[in-house]
Motif scaffolding. Structure first.
Motif: not given
Length: 619
Positions: A234-235, A204-206, A272, A237-238, A200-201, A240
């Motif tokens: 994950f949060y 980027k699949d939330g 980011r 990098q996406s 997912c990371r 969030q």
């Protein structure tokens, strides 16, 4: 004695040397060596070994199967001893890995009566991964359950399956594997969920993360620290960030935070360029009483650089230097970049001197602390600092850049090709062409680094700026023989001709380009025509236009052909050269018209003016 006994026992076998007989043969030989106590083969097997009517391999196998008490295998297959199964494990694994799909694998297992072990399951996963059969990988745990494979093997295989599916297809199919394990009654490990989070990371699949959290709540799992750290990363990098901070606060209340929770979080924010939240997380780290590592400080400084807050990066470096925590290669690089962007030469000198002092201490002091030991500091990090410093000094103080390249060559780490690229650029700034060529050959002879087309182009440009055309042609021919030419290098050699007037080399250059499958661009032909017009070499102009026509070059750039025609008439105030003969001009006009038909009216007008008054100063 030994030779005659070997002939008596094995002479009748001829050239056939079965594996089992070879094993008995080695045991027999070891029994005859003095001082070696080995049990000889059973006497009951000797008469049959001496008989040529029955193959020895079959006899031995029959005796082992008869005396082992092995039960018949499932599916009516012949009984096999445990030793026999162990010997054939590798062949079964290879056969399973070569099957075309999962159905063929299950059919092979039933046909051979294989008792499925972990090595067989791994081979099945490898074969399905090679074929990229995602649906079969999802169904594999169910088939293993049907084959009565041990539960521990199925759960271990599920981890590998989830990882493979995440790499091939994505996390959606990996979640199906987890749901299948729950339906079959197997335990779901946090490691399974961590593998899904890894995929997912990268994607980027939330939505999948929400499904994972539902599985965690339904099964009442207690996620481990690694899973929670991955979730925060994950949060972050996406994008969030609020969710990541909320999760961090929750972990802080439970006392489950460590440096490995904060470092990936700050790194994700730095990618980011979110330096504001990166500072917030860094302050939280210090409030928890956790000592920041070089990784934490480097991530924070890189976040400031990506956010174009170079002043904060330098202030951070000064703060670390006050506390004596700046001595790490990963901290020098962002400080050097910030000083280079802000054009602060004094700060650049300060950081480079700090690096040299630290490096000298590392290489000389054998009693360095664990954080500063030579084997702890990776060579690629030190190499990166040298490259960053040479890059920064190549525009501000080229002499200093060349000096740092010499220091890097004398150091224990090998300079990179990027370091030489920046050093060659510094040579072009100082117009030191011989040193640039020497760097090119020294890099290969001393360190074994292969030159690429970018470095060759930089060296040619350095020779062109230094007006060393002979050196430029030497490098050009050397690169042509090794097929490492690019268009930028060819532009550089034409630039050298434009500066020095060696227009006779232009046909050779264009021929070499065609041989290396490099297209002659309109810019190149325009620069070449300009060089021939400046130095009055009209025969070379005819030759290169013929080559350009054979190469199928596109139309000229706007203005290039018109300037060339004006130079042919001798009315270009920037070019003072003799005009071509009428027949040569006619040939030039024909070639120009064949290459670019749009030039017809202009050529007709210039021909009319030349015929009326060749030396007329009219426009």
């Amino acid at each position: 004695m030994q030779r005659s006994m070997w002939r008596q026992v094995f002479g009748s076998l001829g050239r056939r040397k079965p594996v089992r007989v070879g094993l008995l043969r080695s045991r027999w030989a070891s029994c005859m060596v003095p001082g070696v106590a080995r049990r000889p083969p059973p006497p009951a097997a000797w008469p049959r070994l001496l008989s040529t009517s029955v193959p020895p391999t079959v006899v031995v196998a029959e005796e082992e199967d008869a005396g082992s008490g092995a039960e018949p295998a499932v599916g009516g297959a012949p009984a096999q001893s445990p030793q026999r199964r162990m010997r054939k494990g590798s062949s079964h694994s290879e056969a399973l890995a070569k099957c075309r799909d999962l159905e063929a694998m299950v059919e092979l297992i039933h046909k051979r009566g294989v008792q499925v072990a972990k090595v067989h399951v791994v081979a099945m996963v490898k074969g399905l991964r090679r074929l990229k059969l995602v649906d079969d990988l999802v169904q594999l745990p169910r088939e293993l359950h049907t084959l009565n494979v041990h539960a521990e093997t199925v759960e271990h295989t599920a981890t590998r399956i989830i990882k493979v599916i995440g790499e091939i297809s994505g996390p959606q199919k990996a979640v199906e594997v987890v749901h299948g394990l729950v339906e079959l009654g197997y335990s779901v490990d946090p490691v399974h969920l961590s593998q899904i989070l890894e995929s997912c990371r990268t994607r980027k699949d939330g939505e999948v993360v929400e499904q994972i959290m539902q599985v965690v709540s339904q099964l009442g799992l207690d996620p481990d620290q690694y899973f929670l750290n991955l979730l925060i990363k994950f949060y972050a990098q996406s994008g969030q960030t609020d969710m990541a901070l909320k999760m961090l606060r929750l972990l802080q209340e439970q006392g489950k935070v460590d440096i490995f929770t904060y470092n990936p979080f700050i790194t994700a924010l730095s990618l980011r360029g979110d330096y504001k939240h990166a500072f917030e997380v860094f302050e939280e780290l210090e409030k928890q009483g956790i000592e920041p590592t070089a990784w934490s400080c480097n991530a924070l400084m890189r976040a400031c650089n990506r956010g174009e807050r170079w002043d904060i990066t330098l202030a951070m470096y000064d703060r670390l230097k006050e506390h004596g925590r700046h001595s790490h290669p990963s901290l020098f690089i962002p400080a050097v970049k910030a000083a280079q962007i802000l054009e602060k030469a004094g700060k650049l000198h300060e950081v480079s001197d700090d690096f040299l002092q630290w490096r000298e201490k590392i290489l000389v002091d054998d009693k360095a602390t664990d954080k500063n030991r030579v084997d702890i500091v990776r060579p690629k990090h030190v190499r990166g600092v040298y490259t960053a410093i040479v890059d920064a000094f190549s525009t501000v103080r080229p002499e200093r850049a060349i000096e740092f390249l010499t220091l890097a060559e004398e150091d224990t780490v090998r300079p990179s090709i990027q370091t030489y690229n920046f050093a060659v650029y510094a040579c072009s700034k100082t117009e030191n062409a011989p040193l640039a060529v020497d760097m090119l050959h020294r890099m290969q002879d001393r360190f074994g680094i292969k030159a690429d087309d970018a470095l060759v182009a930089n060296v040619i440009y350095a020779c062109a700026i230094g007006r060393a055309h002979d050196r430029a042609m030497e490098v050009f021919r050397w690169a042509k023989d090794r097929n490492i030419l690019n268009l930028r290098g060819c532009n550089g050699i034409i630039n050298s001709i434009l500066r020095t007037g060696n227009t006779s080399d232009l046909p050779d250059i264009f021929t070499s380009m065609c041989a290396n499958k490099l297209s002659i661009t309109p810019f190149m032909i325009g620069q070449a025509l300009k060089a021939t017009a400046v130095y009055g070499d009209w025969d070379t102009a005819v030759a290169i236009l013929e080559l350009y026509k054979e190469d199928g070059g596109p139309a000229f750039r706007d203005g290039d052909a018109h300037l060339f025609l004006r130079a042919c008439r001798g009315v270009n105030k920037y070019i003072d050269s003799p005009v071509p003969e009428p027949d040569v001009f006619a040939r030039l006009a024909d070639l120009l018209l064949e290459i670019d038909p749009r030039l017809g009216p202009a050529i007709a007008e210039h021909s009319r003016l030349m015929s009326s008054s060749p030396s007329s100063p009219e426009a």
